[in-house]
Every structure is written in structure tokens, then in C-alpha cells.
Design an enzyme around this catalytic site. Sequence first.
Site, PDB file in Angstrom:
ATOM      1  N   ASP A  83     -12.117  -4.482  -1.498  1.00  0.00           N
ATOM      2  CA  ASP A  83     -11.574  -5.807  -1.187  1.00  0.00           C
ATOM      3  C   ASP A  83     -12.414  -6.379  -0.057  1.00  0.00           C
ATOM      4  OD1 ASP A  83      -9.432  -6.548  -2.855  1.00  0.00           O
ATOM      5  OD2 ASP A  83      -8.067  -5.195  -1.823  1.00  0.00           O
ATOM      6  N   ARG A  91     -13.906  -5.591   4.675  1.00  0.00           N
ATOM      7  CA  ARG A  91     -13.799  -4.197   5.129  1.00  0.00           C
ATOM      8  C   ARG A  91     -14.946  -3.777   6.036  1.00  0.00           C
ATOM      9  NH1 ARG A  91      -8.633  -4.413   4.019  1.00  0.00           N
ATOM     10  NH2 ARG A  91      -8.125  -4.288   1.794  1.00  0.00           N
ATOM     11  N   LYS A 199      -7.800 -13.284  -8.688  1.00  0.00           N
ATOM     12  CA  LYS A 199      -6.477 -12.748  -8.357  1.00  0.00           C
ATOM     13  C   LYS A 199      -5.656 -13.816  -7.612  1.00  0.00           C
ATOM     14  CE  LYS A 199      -8.171 -10.533  -4.113  1.00  0.00           C
ATOM     15  NZ  LYS A 199      -8.511  -9.290  -3.429  1.00  0.00           N
ATOM     16  N   HIS A 200      -4.326 -13.781  -7.681  1.00  0.00           N
ATOM     17  CA  HIS A 200      -3.448 -12.800  -8.308  1.00  0.00           C
ATOM     18  C   HIS A 200      -2.683 -13.539  -9.406  1.00  0.00           C
ATOM     19  CE1 HIS A 200      -4.100 -11.603  -4.087  1.00  0.00           C
ATOM     20  NE2 HIS A 200      -4.092 -10.367  -4.548  1.00  0.00           N
ATOM     21  N   HIS A 212       3.117  -6.527  -0.608  1.00  0.00           N
ATOM     22  CA  HIS A 212       2.820  -5.228  -0.015  1.00  0.00           C
ATOM     23  C   HIS A 212       4.102  -4.556   0.495  1.00  0.00           C
ATOM     24  CE1 HIS A 212      -1.191  -7.089   0.191  1.00  0.00           C
ATOM     25  NE2 HIS A 212      -1.650  -5.858   0.159  1.00  0.00           N
ATOM     26  N   ASP A 282      -2.627  -4.517  -9.630  1.00  0.00           N
ATOM     27  CA  ASP A 282      -2.701  -4.443  -8.177  1.00  0.00           C
ATOM     28  C   ASP A 282      -2.250  -3.038  -7.769  1.00  0.00           C
ATOM     29  OD1 ASP A 282      -3.135  -5.199  -5.550  1.00  0.00           O
ATOM     30  OD2 ASP A 282      -1.936  -7.024  -5.668  1.00  0.00           O
TER      31      ASP A 282
END
Length: 379
Positions: A83, A91, A199-200, A212, A282
Amino acid sequence: MKSPRRPRSSRQTVPTHAPVHAHAPVVLDVPGLSLDESDRRRLLHPLTGGVILFARNWHNRAQLTSLCAEIKSVRDDLLICVDHEGGRVQRFKTDGFTHVPAMRRLGEMWTDDCQGRAQVEGLGAMRAMAAATACGYVLASELRACGVDLTFTPVLDLDWGESGVIGDRAFHRDPRVVSMLARAVMQGLQQAGMSNCGKHFPGHGFVKADSHVDVPVDRRSLKAILADDARPYEWLDLSLGSVMPAHVIYPKVDAAPAGFSRRWLQDILRAQMGFTGAIFSDDLSMEGASVAGNHTQGAIAALNAGCDLVLLCNQSVQGGAPVDALLDGLLQAQADGLWQASPDSEARRLGLLPQHHPVPWDDLMHQPAYQQALARLPA
């Protein structure tokens, strides 16, 4: 309709020490900066098809490049993902990696036609399109130089101003603007040799809840969603290499979240919109996926709904028992006839692998196209 790219030859995609996979749907993570024997064992599992990397897998470019090479030495058909969108979802941020702005900045550029004598109608849109292509090229070329195959971008959710988890990750409120800017980002990704993941699906931006940590529910009608949030998927179907559905329940369409819904994935995304690329679930460890049961039950539900690949993230730490449970449970479920391997899904997975070798980092730094893209990034 767009058909998946042909897999590379078996000599290129599957090394001699790895089995040939009828369908390897699991994308898992690894705990550290290099592989241990447990990691290698999991990567050789017949159901493992990819690896997703996180910030904990990063120390510097040399280490990341070495880790990716280690993964490919186990099986060179594994899809290495991350991601890495820009903004707050990036990241790798040090040792030369460019800080790409959040996608909302591109949406702001779209509406800025300057002031006074410098004002030209449509100037902002053209500048934003060029900057979006530059963002995609920089993101992909830097990742590819270190051995990463795919980043889960662009975000196609609309910026309704309500969702904290989406927020500035979204380009704009207008689906037309989102589609145009996403297309430009995908062009940049493609120029660097990388596919994409929208996405999403069909849209996470309208609900406040974060999938999440919660189970979001969007109570709008199918007509309202298709006329607005889902439009980018309809307009970009020929350009999208893959799609990731939302862990959001749309009760007026289906009682299951989109990623576990045949109606959303088979009837609407594939049959109605004509999408032929890969579908990733996901993360199965998110709260929004808990309605499908444990990780194995969620994976079975996602695959039976129409996902080609399923993600299980951040479960390899502290021994990785949840990862082993998913791999073994899914293998047993396949033997019991609870889900069937799909050669079409495997072809779509292999079609996401880059088709050309990346430009090495030191060469990339002197590449005119890369330098031009850096100059076009928005402040």
C-alpha cells in the site's frame, strides 16, 4: 472488453524448485527485514500467490531490494505488493524515496485555474493531469527499482468529507474528476511497468465508519451508488488491472459486505460493468471482514463471491499462527469442496506481474523521464 495479459512463459514465472499452481489466491505478509525458514515455508505453500509489505519490512533501499530478491528466489511468480499511495499512506519514506503528495492535492489543482491575467479556463485540469501522471510514474518507478511489483492504488472513493479513513486519499468529490485523475495516475504507473488496483469498490467515502475497526453500513440505494460512487469503475473498466472491494455493507443491495457479495462482484462489477481484471479482497483481519467469520471462512466467502485473491495482513508477527491456520484451513476447505480453484483467477494473478525488468535505482536517478516527473510533482 479488456482481457488479462498472457502469463509469462513457465520458465520465467515458475522456477524449477516450485510447484505449478492451479490457483494461488493468498497474499500474506512477512514479519521482518528478511526471510526466515517459516516465511520460506509459507511462500512455498501451494495456495500462496503474493506478499504484501509494510513499514516494518523497511530499513533502507538496499535491504528492501534484498528482501524482494529473497522472495523471488523462493518463487519468482509471487506478486510483491504494498500500500503505497502517496500522502499518509506511503510505507517507504526515507533513503531517497520521494514523498508524493496526497491525491486530494491533485483534485485541488484541478479546480485552480489561477487568478488575474494568468487565469485560463481548464488550466488547472491540465496541470493536475500532468501532475497525476508524474505521481504514478514516480511511485511505480521507485518501487519497481527495489523489486516491488504492485502498489494498491489509485483510491477511487469520492471525497464526501465524512470519512476519516479515506479523507485526503481521495482525489475529489466529483466522480468525473476522480476518473480523469485516476486514469492519469494509472498512465504513470503503466509507463513505469506497473499495473494498478482501484479501491474500494463500489465506494467507501460516503460512510464515516472505518472498516479497519468497525463494520460500516451505507444505506443508500443501488441506483444512488451506481450513479455516483461506482461511476469511476464503470468509466475506467478498460484501464483497471485490478479492483479491491470495500468491507462495507450496502443493505439495499446485499446483506454481505461488497467483498463477500456475488451480487456486487459477479452481477454488477463483472457482468454489468464488464470488468475482466483481478479482484483482491481487502484485508481479512479487518473488523469489516469479521461478519464473514474467521480468516478461513472469510477467505472462502470472498473466493466464492468472486475474488481472485485474498489478503491477510499483519498476522505473521509473533509466530504467524493465523497465517498457517488460513493456509491449512483453505487447503482443507478446497479438498472438502467448499471452494474451487480457478485457472482464470490464476491467469489474472499472473497478469499483474510486471512484464519487463525495472530500471535500477542509480540509473533511474539519471533518467530524463524520471527527472521530468519529479519536476511536475505538486508542492
